[in-house]
Write a protein that holds these residues in place. Structure first.
Motif, PDB file in Angstrom:
ATOM      1  N   LYS A 128     -28.451  13.618 -27.854  1.00 52.26           N
ATOM      2  CA  LYS A 128     -27.092  13.858 -27.452  1.00 52.26           C
ATOM      3  C   LYS A 128     -27.248  14.163 -25.880  1.00 52.26           C
ATOM      4  O   LYS A 128     -26.056  14.230 -25.263  1.00 52.26           O
ATOM      5  N   ILE A 129     -28.110  14.499 -25.207  1.00 50.53           N
ATOM      6  CA  ILE A 129     -28.198  14.906 -23.928  1.00 50.53           C
ATOM      7  C   ILE A 129     -27.877  13.509 -22.828  1.00 50.53           C
ATOM      8  O   ILE A 129     -28.877  12.615 -22.968  1.00 50.53           O
ATOM      9  N   PRO A 130     -26.941  13.475 -22.230  1.00 54.02           N
ATOM     10  CA  PRO A 130     -26.814  12.071 -21.782  1.00 54.02           C
ATOM     11  C   PRO A 130     -27.856  12.160 -20.319  1.00 54.02           C
ATOM     12  O   PRO A 130     -28.158  13.151 -19.610  1.00 54.02           O
ATOM     13  N   GLN A 131     -28.018  10.840 -20.039  1.00 57.52           N
ATOM     14  CA  GLN A 131     -28.756  10.514 -18.937  1.00 57.52           C
ATOM     15  C   GLN A 131     -28.215  10.527 -17.637  1.00 57.52           C
ATOM     16  O   GLN A 131     -28.698  10.386 -16.563  1.00 57.52           O
ATOM     17  N   LEU A 132     -26.847  10.683 -17.431  1.00 55.89           N
ATOM     18  CA  LEU A 132     -25.904  10.446 -16.572  1.00 55.89           C
ATOM     19  C   LEU A 132     -26.149   8.997 -15.715  1.00 55.89           C
ATOM     20  O   LEU A 132     -25.913   9.174 -14.308  1.00 55.89           O
ATOM     21  N   PHE A 133     -26.493   8.167 -16.374  1.00 55.44           N
ATOM     22  CA  PHE A 133     -26.545   6.623 -15.943  1.00 55.44           C
ATOM     23  C   PHE A 133     -27.300   6.938 -14.388  1.00 55.44           C
ATOM     24  O   PHE A 133     -26.831   5.824 -13.634  1.00 55.44           O
ATOM     25  N   THR A 134     -28.217   7.440 -14.432  1.00 53.22           N
ATOM     26  CA  THR A 134     -29.241   7.420 -13.275  1.00 53.22           C
ATOM     27  C   THR A 134     -30.503   6.857 -13.329  1.00 53.22           C
ATOM     28  O   THR A 134     -31.069   6.348 -12.438  1.00 53.22           O
ATOM     29  N   PHE A 168     -21.403  29.224 -23.391  1.00 55.64           N
ATOM     30  CA  PHE A 168     -20.577  28.406 -22.980  1.00 55.64           C
ATOM     31  C   PHE A 168     -20.549  27.036 -23.688  1.00 55.64           C
ATOM     32  O   PHE A 168     -21.439  26.778 -24.315  1.00 55.64           O
ATOM     33  N   ASP A 169     -19.595  26.306 -23.540  1.00 52.56           N
ATOM     34  CA  ASP A 169     -19.284  25.000 -24.603  1.00 52.56           C
ATOM     35  C   ASP A 169     -20.218  23.856 -23.828  1.00 52.56           C
ATOM     36  O   ASP A 169     -19.959  23.406 -23.037  1.00 52.56           O
ATOM     37  N   ILE A 170     -21.416  23.622 -24.407  1.00 55.43           N
ATOM     38  CA  ILE A 170     -22.373  22.793 -23.870  1.00 55.43           C
ATOM     39  C   ILE A 170     -21.975  21.389 -23.786  1.00 55.43           C
ATOM     40  O   ILE A 170     -22.372  20.607 -22.854  1.00 55.43           O
ATOM     41  N   ASP A 171     -21.230  21.036 -24.913  1.00 57.21           N
ATOM     42  CA  ASP A 171     -20.865  19.630 -24.888  1.00 57.21           C
ATOM     43  C   ASP A 171     -19.919  19.178 -23.852  1.00 57.21           C
ATOM     44  O   ASP A 171     -19.865  18.183 -23.189  1.00 57.21           O
ATOM     45  N   LYS A 172     -19.014  20.365 -23.806  1.00 61.80           N
ATOM     46  CA  LYS A 172     -17.878  20.198 -22.569  1.00 61.80           C
ATOM     47  C   LYS A 172     -18.571  20.288 -21.271  1.00 61.80           C
ATOM     48  O   LYS A 172     -18.083  19.316 -20.312  1.00 61.80           O
ATOM     49  N   PHE A 173     -19.488  21.251 -21.059  1.00 65.59           N
ATOM     50  CA  PHE A 173     -20.406  21.220 -19.853  1.00 65.59           C
ATOM     51  C   PHE A 173     -20.933  19.983 -19.343  1.00 65.59           C
ATOM     52  O   PHE A 173     -20.933  19.451 -18.482  1.00 65.59           O
ATOM     53  N   LEU A 174     -21.697  19.287 -20.260  1.00 65.84           N
ATOM     54  CA  LEU A 174     -22.302  17.981 -20.142  1.00 65.84           C
ATOM     55  C   LEU A 174     -21.376  16.858 -19.718  1.00 65.84           C
ATOM     56  O   LEU A 174     -21.575  15.891 -18.787  1.00 65.84           O
ATOM     57  N   VAL A 175     -20.113  16.881 -20.024  1.00 68.83           N
ATOM     58  CA  VAL A 175     -19.148  15.924 -19.894  1.00 68.83           C
ATOM     59  C   VAL A 175     -18.376  16.290 -18.445  1.00 68.83           C
ATOM     60  O   VAL A 175     -18.340  15.388 -17.512  1.00 68.83           O
ATOM     61  N   GLN A 176     -18.333  17.583 -17.986  1.00 70.21           N
ATOM     62  CA  GLN A 176     -17.874  18.045 -16.866  1.00 70.21           C
ATOM     63  C   GLN A 176     -18.787  17.532 -15.702  1.00 70.21           C
ATOM     64  O   GLN A 176     -18.642  17.302 -14.550  1.00 70.21           O
ATOM     65  N   LEU A 177     -20.093  17.740 -16.141  1.00 74.97           N
ATOM     66  CA  LEU A 177     -21.229  17.627 -15.228  1.00 74.97           C
ATOM     67  C   LEU A 177     -21.411  16.057 -14.793  1.00 74.97           C
ATOM     68  O   LEU A 177     -21.644  15.902 -13.527  1.00 74.97           O
TER      69      LEU A 177
END
Length: 649
Positions: free
Chosen positions: A453-459, A612-621
Motif C-alpha cells: 500500500k506504500i505508493p511509489q509516487l509515480f517516480t 500520526f495518520d500514515i495513510d493520510k500522510f502518504l496522500v499529503q506527501l
C-alpha cells in the motif's frame, strides 16, 4: 645540483671529527699521566722511571686503539648540541671497554702498573672525554641564558610530568625559538618548590593567575595529555581570563610513541571547550553487524557521509558503495580509502537521490544489506530561500531511496536526522521531520503487512513481478530507523571554521545573538554512535544521541578569540548580526510529546515516535511532491499542514 653544499657539509663535520679526535688523544694521554702523578703524591720527580717508560711506551698504541673503539661506539657521529643521557651511556661503555683493554694491554705487553694507576686513569679518561662533548651544550645553554630576556617569550608549563619535561628539554635545545620556560604549574603538592631542568614548580592551578603576573608570562603550554575533559576545562577557564597565548599538547598517543616536542604543542582545539569527556565508543557490535555486508552510504562525500565511509571501511564490509551527487567530494573520499584500505571492495557512484531510476539501478546491481542515508541539504538560510529544493532533495529523495530499499528487501535503512527536526522553525528542520515521518510510515506499513500500500509516487515504473506477487511484499522485512543529533564540529558550514577565518582576517567575529546555544559533537563521535545505534534497531525508532550540555555560541566565539592570542571586544570585535531566517535560539533534542527509552549505551536514547495518520500522510506527501516539483510558493503552508509542530519564524 647540491654537490657544493654537500662538500661544505662534509668539510664542516670532518673538522668537528678531527677536533674531537685531537681532544680525545690529549685526554687519553693526560689521563694516565695524571694517574701516575697522583699515585706518587703529585710530584713528577717521584715517579719511578720504569713506570714512566712503561706509560710512554704503551700510550701511543693505546691512543690509536681508543680512537678506533670510539668510532665503533659512534662517538664522532652525534650532534653534540643535542647531547643527552643516551650519549653519556655510550661514552661510559666506550671508556669501560678501553680501560679494560688498557689494563690488560700494558700489563701483558709492558709491565704491571700500580692499581691506583688503572683506577685513576680510567676515571680521568671518562671525565675528560665526556666533558669535551658536554661542554658545547653547556656553552649553548649559557649563551641562551645570557641573551636578552626582553626578546624572549616567557613560558609557563602546566604539567610537571614526562610530557612537560620533554617540552622543556626541547625548548632548551631549540636555539631558533624565542621561548623561555620560567615556571611550572602542577596540582601535585609533593612537586611544589622542586625543579625540573632548573625550572621551579611554583604551585597548582590556583596559582596560575598570580604566577603569570609574578613571572611576566607571555605563553602557556598545557602538557597534561592524560587529563580528563573536566580537568582541561577547569584549567582552560583560568587561562582564558588572561592575555596569554595558550597552547597545548594534543594527547596521550604522542607520549606513548615518544613523539613529544615543541612542535607537538598546538593551539587549543575547540573540541576541548565543550566541557565534556570525548565519547568513547566500543564498536565491537558494529564490527559484527557490518562484517561481510554490502553497505550503501548516500551523500558519502559529505562531512557525515565521508566519516561513515571511513569507519565502515575499517569494519571489513563485503562491499562499500559511496553514492553522491558532488563528484569532487566523492573522488576525495575514494582516493583516501583506496590508499588506506587497498583491499577494500568499493564502488563510487555519482547520482542524485531524487533520480529514482538511478537509485533502483544501484539496488538492482549491488543489493545493499544496509543503507546509511546521509544525503541532504542542511544549510538553514539557503533552504529558507529555496524551500522547494529542501522538499525535493530531503523528503522526496529520502522517500525514493527508502522505497528502493524496501522493494529490494534491504535489511536496514538508517536515516541521518537532526535536532532541528524537533519543533522546527525553518524549512530545513521541517523537511528532516518529514524524513523521519517517511521512515516511520515505511516501518509501520511493513510491520502491518501492508508494504504493497506504500505508493511509489509515480517516480518510477514498479517492478511488475512485485506488483503481481503479494507474497513478495509479505516477505519484505526491511527495518527503518532514524538517528537524531545536533551540530558537528568541523562539518561543512560549521560555525567554528567561520570564526577562525574571521579572526585571521582581523575580525569582526559575527554572532547571530548573545544568547544563542547549540549542541556540539565531533564528526567521528557522532558517526560512531550512528553506527552503534544502527545495530540496536528493531524498526521505527528515533535514536537520539546524548550530546552533553548545550554550548553558548557567544562564549565559544570569545574563547576562540582568547586562544588565538587576542582580547575579545578590544583587539577582535564581536558583532551581533541578528538571527538568520528560520533560526531559533535553542535547539531541542526531543519533542514534548515524545517519551524516552534507554538503550544499553548511556549515550544513545530512543524517542517514542509520535503517532500520526500514515495513510493520510502518504496522500499529503504525493501532493507535496507535485507542488515542490512545480516550485509552488505555498510550499511552507503545505508543510505546516503535515508537520503540526512546524512554526515558521
Amino acid at each position: 645540483m647540491n654537490t657544493k653544499k654537500d662538500k661544505l657539509h662534509l668539510k664542516h663535520w670532518n673538522k668537528i671529527t678531527v677536533i674531537l679526535v685531537i681532544c680525545d688523544l690529549l685526554s687519553i694521554n693526560i689521563s694516565y699521566f695524571l694517574a701516575l702523578w697522583m699515585r706518587f703524591d703529585g710530584v713528577v720527580s717521584e715517579i719511578p722511571e720504569r713506570y714512566l717508560m712503561a706509560y710512554l711506551q704503551f700510550v701511543p698504541l693505546y691512543s690509536v686503539c681508543c680512537v678506533v673503539f670510539f668510532l665503533f661506539f659512534h662517538l664522532y657521529r652525534s650532534i653534540w648540541k643535542f647531547v643527552s643521557s643516551y650519549e653519556a651511556i655510550r661514552i661510559l661503555l666506550a671508556n669501560i671497554v678501553t680501560a679494560a683493554i688498557h689494563t690488560a694491554g700494558i700489563t701483558w705487553l709492558v709491565m704491571r702498573m700500580p692499581i691506583s694507576y688503572y683506577l685513576y686513569g680510567s676515571f680521568f679518561q671518562f671525565f675528560f672525554t665526556i666533558s669535551v662533548r658536554f661542554s658545547y651544550r653547556l656553552f649553548l645553554y649559557f649563551r641562551k641564558v645570557d641573551s636578552s630576556d626582553l626578546s624572549l617569550n616567557r613560558v609557563m608549563i602546566i604539567g610537571a610530568g614526562s610530557a612537560g619535561q620533554m617540552i622543556i628539554k626541547d625548548l632548551n635545545h631549540s636555539t631558533g625559538l624565542k621561548d623561555k620556560v620560567v615556571c611550572i604549574i602542577d596540582d601535585d603538592p609533593n612537586k611544589w618548590n622542586r625543579y625540573i631542568e632548573g625550572i621551579p614548580i611554583v604551585g597548582g592551578r590556583d596559582d596560575i593567575s598570580a604566577s603569570i603576573k609574578k613571572y611576566g608570562i607571555d605563553k602557556i603550554f598545557i602538557a597534561i595529555p592524560s587529563a580528563s575533559g573536566k580537568q582541561r576545562k577547569d584549567i582552560l577557564n583560568i587561562c582564558e581570563k588572561t592575555a596569554c597565548i595558550v597552547k597545548q599538547l594534543p594527547g596521550m598517543c604522542q607520549l606513548v610513541r615518544d613523539e613529544i616536542s615543541i612542535s607537538s604543542v598546538d593551539h587549543i582545539s575547540v573540541e576541548q571547550l565543550l566541557s565534556r569527556e570525548p565519547v568513547k565508543t566500543n564498536l565491537d557490535e558494529v564490527f559484527h553487524y557490518i562484517n561481510e555486508k554490502v553497505i550503501l552510504v548516500t551523500g558519502g562525500g559529505g562531512s557525515i557521509g565521508s566519516e561513515l565511509c571511513r569507519q565502515i571501511a575499517s569494519h571489513n564490509p563485503h562491499k562499500l558503495i559511496i553514492f553522491d551527487i558532488y563528484e569532487n567530494n566523492a573522488y576525495a573520499i575514494q582516493l583516501e580509502l583506496k590508499k588506506k584500505y587497498p583491499d577494500l571492495d568499493m564502488d563510487v557512484l555519482i547520482g542524485s537521490v531524487q533520480d529514482s531510476r538511478k537509485i533502483f539501478q544501484v539496488f538492482e546491481e549491488f543489493h545493499p544489506d544496509v543503507v546509511y542515508h546521509a544525503a541532504a541539504h542542511k544549510h538553514v538560510p539557503l533552504m529558507e530561500d529555496s524551500p522547494c529544493e529542501a522538499i525535493k532533495n530531503n523528503v522526496i529523495g529520502t522517500y525514493k531511496t527508502a522505497y528502493a530499499a524496501m522493494i529490494h528487501n534491504c535489511q536496514r535503512f538508517v536515516l541521518i536526522s537532526t535536532d532541528k527536526a524537533v519543533n522546527p522553525t525553518n524549512i530545513m528542520g521541517a523537511s528532516k521531520r518529514l524524513c523521519e515521518m517517511v521512515v516511520q510510515a515505511f516501518d509501520k506499513k511493513i510491520k502491518e503487512g501492508e508494504a504493497k500500500k506504500i505508493p511509489q509516487l509515480f517516480t518510477h515504473i514498479e517492478k511488475k513481478n512485485l506488483e503481481r506477487d503479494d507474497i513478495a511484499y509479505q516477505e519484505i522485512k526491511t527495518e527503518f530507523v532514524s538517528v537524531r543529533f545536533g551540530n558537528v564540529l568541523g562539518s561543512n558550514g560549521s560555525v567554528i571554521p567561520i570564526f577562525k577565518r574571521q579572526i585571521e582576517q582581523g575580525g569582526p567575529v559575527t554572532v547571530t545573538h548573545p544568547d544563542i546555544t547549540r549542541y556540539f559533537m565531533t564528526i567521528p563521535e557522532a558517526v560512531s554512535l550512528v553506527l552503534l545505534a544502527g545495530t540496536y534497531a528493531k524498526g521505527g525508532e528515533i535514536f537520539i544521541l546524548d550530546m552533553g550540555e548545550p554550548v553558548k555560541i557567544d562564549d565559544l566565539a570569545r574563547n576562540i578569540i582568547r586562544l588565538s592570542g587576542y582580547i575579545p571586544d578590544e583587539e577582535i570585535k564581536i558583532e551581533y548580526v541578528g538571527l538568520r531566517p528560520g533560526e531559533k535560539l535553542y535547539e531541542e533534542k526531543l519533542m514534548a510529546e515524545e517519551g524516552i527509552l534507554k538503550t544499553d549505551n548511556k549515550l544513545i536514547h530512543i524517542g517514542k515516535p509520535i503517532a500520526f495518520d500514515i495513510d493520510k500522510f502518504l496522500v499529503q506527501l504525493a501532493e507535496l511532491m507535485e507542488n515542490a516539483y512545480s516550485n509552488k510558493k505555498n510550499i511552507r503552508e503545505m508543510v505546516g499542514e503535515i508537520v503540526v509542530t512546524y512554526k515558521p519564524l
